[in-house]
Scaffold this motif. Structure first.
Motif, PDB file in Angstrom:
ATOM      1  N   TYR A 180       0.730  -1.314   0.165  1.00  0.00           N
ATOM      2  CA  TYR A 180      -0.039  -0.034   0.146  1.00  0.00           C
ATOM      3  C   TYR A 180       0.906   1.282   0.167  1.00  0.00           C
ATOM      4  CZ  TYR A 180      -3.765  -3.246   1.340  1.00  0.00           C
ATOM      5  OH  TYR A 180      -4.624  -4.266   1.320  1.00  0.00           O
ATOM      6  N   GLY A 181       2.114   1.094   0.045  1.00  0.00           N
ATOM      7  CA  GLY A 181       3.124   2.198  -0.013  1.00  0.00           C
ATOM      8  C   GLY A 181       3.418   2.615   1.384  1.00  0.00           C
ATOM      9  N   PRO A 182       4.170   3.737   1.831  1.00  0.00           N
ATOM     10  CA  PRO A 182       4.609   3.852   3.260  1.00  0.00           C
ATOM     11  C   PRO A 182       3.232   4.239   4.164  1.00  0.00           C
ATOM     12  CG  PRO A 182       5.694   5.368   1.371  1.00  0.00           C
ATOM     13  CD  PRO A 182       4.662   4.525   0.832  1.00  0.00           C
ATOM     14  N   LYS A 183       3.681   3.473   5.287  1.00  0.00           N
ATOM     15  CA  LYS A 183       2.471   3.921   6.491  1.00  0.00           C
ATOM     16  C   LYS A 183       2.285   5.435   6.823  1.00  0.00           C
ATOM     17  CE  LYS A 183       4.269  -0.662   8.288  1.00  0.00           C
ATOM     18  NZ  LYS A 183       4.590  -0.880   6.916  1.00  0.00           N
ATOM     19  N   LYS A 184       3.557   6.077   6.789  1.00  0.00           N
ATOM     20  CA  LYS A 184       3.220   7.600   7.026  1.00  0.00           C
ATOM     21  C   LYS A 184       2.360   8.089   6.150  1.00  0.00           C
ATOM     22  CE  LYS A 184       4.642  11.093   9.475  1.00  0.00           C
ATOM     23  NZ  LYS A 184       4.277  11.131  10.795  1.00  0.00           N
ATOM     24  N   THR A 185       2.610   7.917   4.700  1.00  0.00           N
ATOM     25  CA  THR A 185       1.690   8.359   3.650  1.00  0.00           C
ATOM     26  C   THR A 185       0.163   7.962   3.921  1.00  0.00           C
ATOM     27  OG1 THR A 185       3.463   8.145   2.115  1.00  0.00           O
ATOM     28  CG2 THR A 185       1.095   8.353   1.285  1.00  0.00           C
ATOM     29  N   LEU A 186      -0.110   6.812   4.426  1.00  0.00           N
ATOM     30  CA  LEU A 186      -1.503   6.254   4.387  1.00  0.00           C
ATOM     31  C   LEU A 186      -2.013   7.207   5.898  1.00  0.00           C
ATOM     32  CD1 LEU A 186      -1.014   2.521   4.348  1.00  0.00           C
ATOM     33  CD2 LEU A 186      -1.757   4.136   2.725  1.00  0.00           C
ATOM     34  N   TYR A 187      -1.359   7.376   6.676  1.00  0.00           N
ATOM     35  CA  TYR A 187      -1.664   8.050   7.853  1.00  0.00           C
ATOM     36  C   TYR A 187      -1.869   9.521   7.662  1.00  0.00           C
ATOM     37  CZ  TYR A 187      -1.552  10.338  12.428  1.00  0.00           C
ATOM     38  OH  TYR A 187      -1.702  11.254  13.345  1.00  0.00           O
ATOM     39  N   ASN A 188      -0.924  10.186   7.085  1.00  0.00           N
ATOM     40  CA  ASN A 188      -1.191  11.734   6.494  1.00  0.00           C
ATOM     41  C   ASN A 188      -2.160  12.077   5.850  1.00  0.00           C
ATOM     42  OD1 ASN A 188       1.132  12.424   7.988  1.00  0.00           O
ATOM     43  ND2 ASN A 188       2.520  12.370   6.534  1.00  0.00           N
ATOM     44  N   ARG A 189      -2.506  11.141   4.767  1.00  0.00           N
ATOM     45  CA  ARG A 189      -3.734  11.261   3.783  1.00  0.00           C
ATOM     46  C   ARG A 189      -4.971  11.244   4.739  1.00  0.00           C
ATOM     47  NH1 ARG A 189      -4.148   9.983  -1.774  1.00  0.00           N
ATOM     48  NH2 ARG A 189      -2.087  10.483  -1.877  1.00  0.00           N
ATOM     49  N   PHE A 190      -5.274  10.286   5.607  1.00  0.00           N
ATOM     50  CA  PHE A 190      -6.228  10.066   6.408  1.00  0.00           C
ATOM     51  C   PHE A 190      -6.687  11.102   7.230  1.00  0.00           C
ATOM     52  CE2 PHE A 190      -8.356   8.570  10.349  1.00  0.00           C
ATOM     53  CZ  PHE A 190      -9.569   8.185   9.590  1.00  0.00           C
ATOM     54  N   VAL A 191      -5.518  11.523   7.971  1.00  0.00           N
ATOM     55  CA  VAL A 191      -5.582  12.810   8.754  1.00  0.00           C
ATOM     56  C   VAL A 191      -5.950  14.130   8.159  1.00  0.00           C
ATOM     57  CG1 VAL A 191      -4.453  14.156  10.732  1.00  0.00           C
ATOM     58  CG2 VAL A 191      -4.176  11.683  10.823  1.00  0.00           C
ATOM     59  N   ARG A 192      -5.229  14.385   7.126  1.00  0.00           N
ATOM     60  CA  ARG A 192      -5.283  15.564   6.312  1.00  0.00           C
ATOM     61  C   ARG A 192      -6.853  15.718   5.993  1.00  0.00           C
ATOM     62  NH1 ARG A 192       0.702  15.599   3.867  1.00  0.00           N
ATOM     63  NH2 ARG A 192       1.690  16.311   5.924  1.00  0.00           N
ATOM     64  N   TRP A 193      -7.231  14.698   5.222  1.00  0.00           N
ATOM     65  CA  TRP A 193      -8.424  14.566   4.462  1.00  0.00           C
ATOM     66  C   TRP A 193      -9.551  14.424   5.447  1.00  0.00           C
ATOM     67  CZ3 TRP A 193      -9.009  11.078  -0.520  1.00  0.00           C
ATOM     68  CH2 TRP A 193      -7.941  11.626  -1.357  1.00  0.00           C
ATOM     69  N   SER A 194      -9.406  14.176   6.660  1.00  0.00           N
ATOM     70  CA  SER A 194     -10.337  13.971   7.614  1.00  0.00           C
ATOM     71  C   SER A 194     -10.446  15.352   8.006  1.00  0.00           C
ATOM     72  CB  SER A 194     -10.118  13.214   8.988  1.00  0.00           C
ATOM     73  OG  SER A 194      -9.873  11.845   8.654  1.00  0.00           O
ATOM     74  N   GLY A 195      -9.379  16.209   8.442  1.00  0.00           N
ATOM     75  CA  GLY A 195      -9.660  17.459   8.846  1.00  0.00           C
ATOM     76  C   GLY A 195     -10.330  18.582   7.787  1.00  0.00           C
ATOM     77  N   ARG A 196     -10.122  18.228   6.536  1.00  0.00           N
ATOM     78  CA  ARG A 196     -10.988  18.941   5.459  1.00  0.00           C
ATOM     79  C   ARG A 196     -12.000  18.653   5.142  1.00  0.00           C
ATOM     80  NH1 ARG A 196      -6.759  18.549   0.531  1.00  0.00           N
ATOM     81  NH2 ARG A 196      -8.457  20.006  -0.258  1.00  0.00           N
ATOM     82  N   GLY A 197     -12.909  17.650   5.704  1.00  0.00           N
ATOM     83  CA  GLY A 197     -13.927  17.191   5.647  1.00  0.00           C
ATOM     84  C   GLY A 197     -14.022  16.372   4.239  1.00  0.00           C
ATOM     85  N   ILE A 198     -13.206  15.761   3.739  1.00  0.00           N
ATOM     86  CA  ILE A 198     -13.167  14.978   2.189  1.00  0.00           C
ATOM     87  C   ILE A 198     -13.890  13.600   2.625  1.00  0.00           C
ATOM     88  CG2 ILE A 198     -12.048  14.010   0.604  1.00  0.00           C
ATOM     89  CD1 ILE A 198     -10.089  16.459   0.887  1.00  0.00           C
ATOM     90  N   TRP A 199     -13.678  13.009   3.879  1.00  0.00           N
ATOM     91  CA  TRP A 199     -14.204  11.499   4.004  1.00  0.00           C
ATOM     92  C   TRP A 199     -15.804  11.865   4.024  1.00  0.00           C
ATOM     93  CZ3 TRP A 199     -11.130   8.136   2.421  1.00  0.00           C
ATOM     94  CH2 TRP A 199      -9.995   8.021   2.687  1.00  0.00           C
ATOM     95  N   GLU A 200     -16.194  12.736   4.700  1.00  0.00           N
ATOM     96  CA  GLU A 200     -17.676  13.054   5.167  1.00  0.00           C
ATOM     97  C   GLU A 200     -18.280  13.300   3.561  1.00  0.00           C
ATOM     98  OE1 GLU A 200     -15.468  14.712   6.750  1.00  0.00           O
ATOM     99  OE2 GLU A 200     -15.775  14.213   8.689  1.00  0.00           O
ATOM    100  N   GLY A 201     -17.515  13.967   2.790  1.00  0.00           N
ATOM    101  CA  GLY A 201     -18.298  14.198   1.517  1.00  0.00           C
ATOM    102  C   GLY A 201     -18.487  12.900   0.582  1.00  0.00           C
ATOM    103  N   ILE A 202     -17.392  12.044   0.669  1.00  0.00           N
ATOM    104  CA  ILE A 202     -17.306  10.983  -0.060  1.00  0.00           C
ATOM    105  C   ILE A 202     -18.413   9.982   0.446  1.00  0.00           C
ATOM    106  CG2 ILE A 202     -15.882   8.788  -0.581  1.00  0.00           C
ATOM    107  CD1 ILE A 202     -13.431  10.488  -0.512  1.00  0.00           C
ATOM    108  N   PHE A 203     -18.322   9.806   2.158  1.00  0.00           N
ATOM    109  CA  PHE A 203     -19.419   8.851   2.512  1.00  0.00           C
ATOM    110  C   PHE A 203     -20.829   9.238   2.069  1.00  0.00           C
ATOM    111  CE2 PHE A 203     -15.928   7.926   5.596  1.00  0.00           C
ATOM    112  CZ  PHE A 203     -15.510   6.766   4.800  1.00  0.00           C
ATOM    113  N   SER A 204     -21.027  10.599   2.452  1.00  0.00           N
ATOM    114  CA  SER A 204     -22.450  10.886   2.153  1.00  0.00           C
ATOM    115  C   SER A 204     -22.933  10.825   0.803  1.00  0.00           C
ATOM    116  CB  SER A 204     -22.499  12.434   2.681  1.00  0.00           C
ATOM    117  OG  SER A 204     -21.782  13.376   1.805  1.00  0.00           O
TER     118      SER A 204
END
Length: 141
Positions: free
Chosen positions: A55-79
């Motif tokens: 899946y790539g570097p673990k830090k990349t996975l974590y950073n993408r998850f946290v940054r997109w969570s802060g910007r509300g991108i996950w909520e937009g995708i899920f809704s």
């Protein structure tokens, strides 16, 4: 590779248009690979250290998850994905129970002691409560 999670072509076709396009700085690495790694981590209990190197570097996975969570991108995708289909024909209710330690409620001894003391006061007959307030011992007949 049977233990790894990968988005199917149909799933990725629905998700890809919902991803942000306002990329600044370095271009993002393969979104499909990183998002598959994030879903794999969340399915396995949210431990980024357990993600495989495919899946790539673990830090990349974590950073993408946290940054997109802060910007509300996950909520937009899920809704968007949740509102795209019709109502399901079956719904399930989870009836799991979470027990909390008595100290977790705050205050000395937790809120449960306060509730039980109030309940005892409500269950005591009023004649006995008034006698104990005046200092006379409550008589048991």
């Amino acid at each position: 590779m049977g233990d790894f999670f990968w988005f199917s072509d149909a799933q990725w076709a629905r998700i890809e248009p919902l991803l942000p396009t306002d990329v600044r700085g370095k271009p993002r690495v393969d979104d499909r690979r990183v998002l598959s790694g994030i879903v794999h981590a969340l399915r396995c209990g949210g431990r980024w250290a357990d993600c495989a190197d495919v899946y790539g570097p673990k830090k990349t996975l974590y950073n993408r998850f946290v940054r997109w969570s802060g910007r509300g991108i996950w909520e937009g995708i899920f809704s968007t994905l949740a509102g795209a289909g019709d109502a399901p024909d079956r719904l399930f209710i989870d009836s799991s129970c979470i027990k909390v330690h008595r100290c977790a409620g705050g205050g000395k001894g937790g809120p449960w002691l306060m509730v039980s003391a109030a309940r005892k006061a409500d269950e005591t007959p009023s004649s006995m409560r008034s006698a104990t307030r005046r200092g006379a011992p409550a008589s048991c007949s």
